[in-house]
Design an enzyme around this catalytic site. Structure first.
Site, PDB file in Angstrom:
ATOM      1  N   LYS A 100      12.491 -43.174   2.084  1.00 23.90           N
ATOM      2  CA  LYS A 100      11.332 -42.280   2.071  1.00 23.90           C
ATOM      3  C   LYS A 100      10.342 -42.723   0.996  1.00 23.90           C
ATOM      4  O   LYS A 100      10.749 -43.123  -0.100  1.00 23.90           O
ATOM      5  CB  LYS A 100      11.803 -40.845   1.821  1.00 23.90           C
ATOM      6  CG  LYS A 100      10.718 -39.776   1.908  1.00 23.90           C
ATOM      7  CD  LYS A 100      11.324 -38.398   1.665  1.00 23.90           C
ATOM      8  CE  LYS A 100      10.309 -37.274   1.753  1.00 23.90           C
ATOM      9  NZ  LYS A 100      10.928 -35.948   1.501  1.00 23.90           N
ATOM     10  N   SER A 180      10.228 -32.536   4.830  1.00 22.52           N
ATOM     11  CA  SER A 180       9.210 -33.541   4.581  1.00 22.52           C
ATOM     12  C   SER A 180       9.677 -34.975   4.795  1.00 22.52           C
ATOM     13  O   SER A 180       8.863 -35.900   4.794  1.00 22.52           O
ATOM     14  CB  SER A 180       8.702 -33.398   3.136  1.00 22.52           C
ATOM     15  OG  SER A 180       9.751 -33.626   2.200  1.00 22.52           O
ATOM     16  N   SER A 204      14.416 -30.450   3.533  1.00 25.89           N
ATOM     17  CA  SER A 204      13.622 -31.608   3.947  1.00 25.89           C
ATOM     18  C   SER A 204      14.404 -32.829   4.393  1.00 25.89           C
ATOM     19  O   SER A 204      13.817 -33.806   4.840  1.00 25.89           O
ATOM     20  CB  SER A 204      12.669 -32.012   2.820  1.00 25.89           C
ATOM     21  OG  SER A 204      11.640 -31.053   2.679  1.00 25.89           O
TER      22      SER A 204
END
Length: 500
Positions: A100, A180, A204
């Protein structure tokens, strides 16, 4: 240093992995890919090339912000030559992974999904990355995300393909990938990469895992280091993996922490609490899939204990936003300074692209307000002080009491109340956000570990749902062993029909 990858007890397991080689390399799980490279049935270059081709073929998913094909292939060739020369295999040797884009990896920008950081190239890796690189993993790219990790839709207006805004769902490209850790979920679900790291503050990792048919693991806060990760809330943040199997999570967890996995318990010995409130007001397809999953577990001997926490959402509300909104400013400011990002907090905020994230900063974080109560602004600092002194300890104690009273190993519930919704500006609304994290958020605020597992695909919509188990802080190894049992009963996650 020799890595214990060829111990006698592992030979049988490796034989099973080697005999089950799929038609396409991109179908391999992390452990399967590692075994094939280790025994030189395939090369690292072949594996990395297959992943890079998939990433290019599915660029419309917006799963990646950056990809380093040249660097990844160079590392693959280097590892192949190392094995040819008689080098000892590494646990993740030559296997591609993704990270990420708020977790620092040297050689890549660390954008956190926001324009102001698009030219920030960190000089050191996040600490959670180091053991993975030492184990031989190859980072092929950084995954897309909801801007600054403040959302659940992945509808990021700053980084996307022409004409397609938002990270898209692996099973239906018109739907969200969650957030996210949107790109990490989409990339693993669409078989672009065997595994990807994400971060989880209030769901997330777990809900992108759930809506993309993957396994998503949030460890106990503090189990994995957070140094070198763009923060929201130090009290709540943690990195963690999204994978295609529990086995892959266990492997990654052992590499990151050094903890040895434990033997899976007998199904009959597992006690899972079903909190009524977390099973209420579900969409019909999620209700059907998760209740069917619960029934299967019960039929195989797992003890299902019906419990109630009538105050769970009220208690969580008093903790959730005060922590995230208040801690963000100081944590982000310190992060930008310590890591020499070359951008101030004010400059970062000025460059925010996504309207929903800009609203969060301008209406709440910058003025230090937590909305209004009876027409009067609620002071964020006071709400935070109350949350840390009273509300959060009460939430933790309430979970501890529930587990003790009913002798629970974990609680179990649908990861999200709904399937993935359509990807558009409406997906960024506060109502959509609150709905998406409703079930995963309470345990997050208590610092508890949780893992979301695939519960099947809805018949009409063709979208996955997830079912999650959460344990008390520090119970990670036991929780993963229980997840192994659950996966053995429910089966591994689905493959998108559009995968070929």
């Amino acid at each position: 240093m020799r890595h214990p990858v060829d111990k006698p007890e592992e030979v049988g397991t490796d034989a099973k992995r080697l005999s089950a080689q799929p038609e396409h390399l991109w179908e391999l799980t992390l452990t399967e890919a590692s075994a094939l490279v280790r025994h030189r049935r395939i090369t690292s270059r072949q594996l990395v090339e297959a992943s890079l081709a998939r990433i290019a073929d599915f660029s419309q998913l917006n799963a990646f912000i950056s990809v380093d094909a040249v660097g990844a292939l160079k590392q693959a060739d280097s590892y192949d030559h190392y094995l040819e020369a008689g080098g000892d295999p590494l646990p993740l040797g030559g296997v591609p992974i993704a990270v990420k884009d708020n977790i620092q990896v040297v050689g890549f920008a660390n954008t956190a999904g926001t324009p102001a950081l698009s030219k920030f190239f960190p000089t050191r890796n996040a600490r959670v990355i180091e053991p993975l690189l030492k184990a031989g993993a190859i980072v092929v790219g950084k995954t897309n995300m909801h801007e600054l990790a403040f959302g659940t839709s992945g509808y990021n207006t700053a980084f996307h393909s022409p004409g397609v805004i938002g990270v898209r769902n692996a099973f239906d490209h018109s739907c969200i990938a969650g957030g996210s850790s949107s790109g990490s979920g989409s990339a693993v679900g669409a078989l672009l990469i065997p595994t990807a790291l994400g971060t989880d503050t209030g769901g997330s990792i777990r809900q992108p895992g759930a809506v993309n048919g993957c396994v998503g693991f949030r460890p106990t806060v503090g189990r994995y280091p957070v140094d070198g990760i763009t923060p929201i809330s130090p009290t709540r943040d943690t990195p963690g993996p999204i994978t295609r199997s529990v086995e892959d999570v266990v492997l990654l967890d052992s590499i990151i922490t050094g903890a040895l996995p434990v033997e899976a318990p007998a199904a009959e010995s597992i006690r899972l609490g079903v909190v009524d409130q977390l099973w209420a007001d579900l969409s019909e397809p999620v209700r059907k899939l998760t209740e069917d999953a619960l029934r299967q577990l019960e039929q195989q001997g797992v003890q299902i204990v019906r419990v109630s926490m009538p105050e769970i959402f009220e208690m969580n509300y008093a903790v959730s936003m005060p922590l995230a909104l208040h801690e963000c400013r100081s944590a982000l400011t310190e992060y930008l300074s310590v890591n020499e990002a070359g951008v101030s907090f004010d400059e970062l905020v000025a460059g925010i692209s996504s309207p929903d994230v800009r609203t969060i900063f301008e209406d709440y974080i910058l003025p230090g307000r937590l909305g209004e109560l009876e027409g009067q602004p609620v002071d964020l600092e006071q709400a935070y002080a109350t949350a840390m002194k009273d509300a959060r300890p009460k939430l933790i104690q309430r979970f501890e009491l529930l587990f003790k009273e009913h002798q629970l190993d974990a609680i179990i519930h649908p990861t999200t109340p709904d399937l993935a919704i359509k990807s558009n500006p409406a997906a960024t609304s506060f109502e959509a956000f609150a709905r998406m994290i409703r079930n995963a958020d309470p345990a997050s605020n208590a610092g508890m570990p949780g893992i979301s597992l695939p519960a099947g695909v809805s018949q009409q919509e063709g979208l996955p749902a997830g079912i999650e188990i959460e344990g008390l802080p520090g119970s990670d190894v036991r929780l993963l062993s229980i997840a192994n049992v659950i996966e053995s009963i429910l089966g591994r996650g689905p493959t998108p029909k559009r995968s070929g």
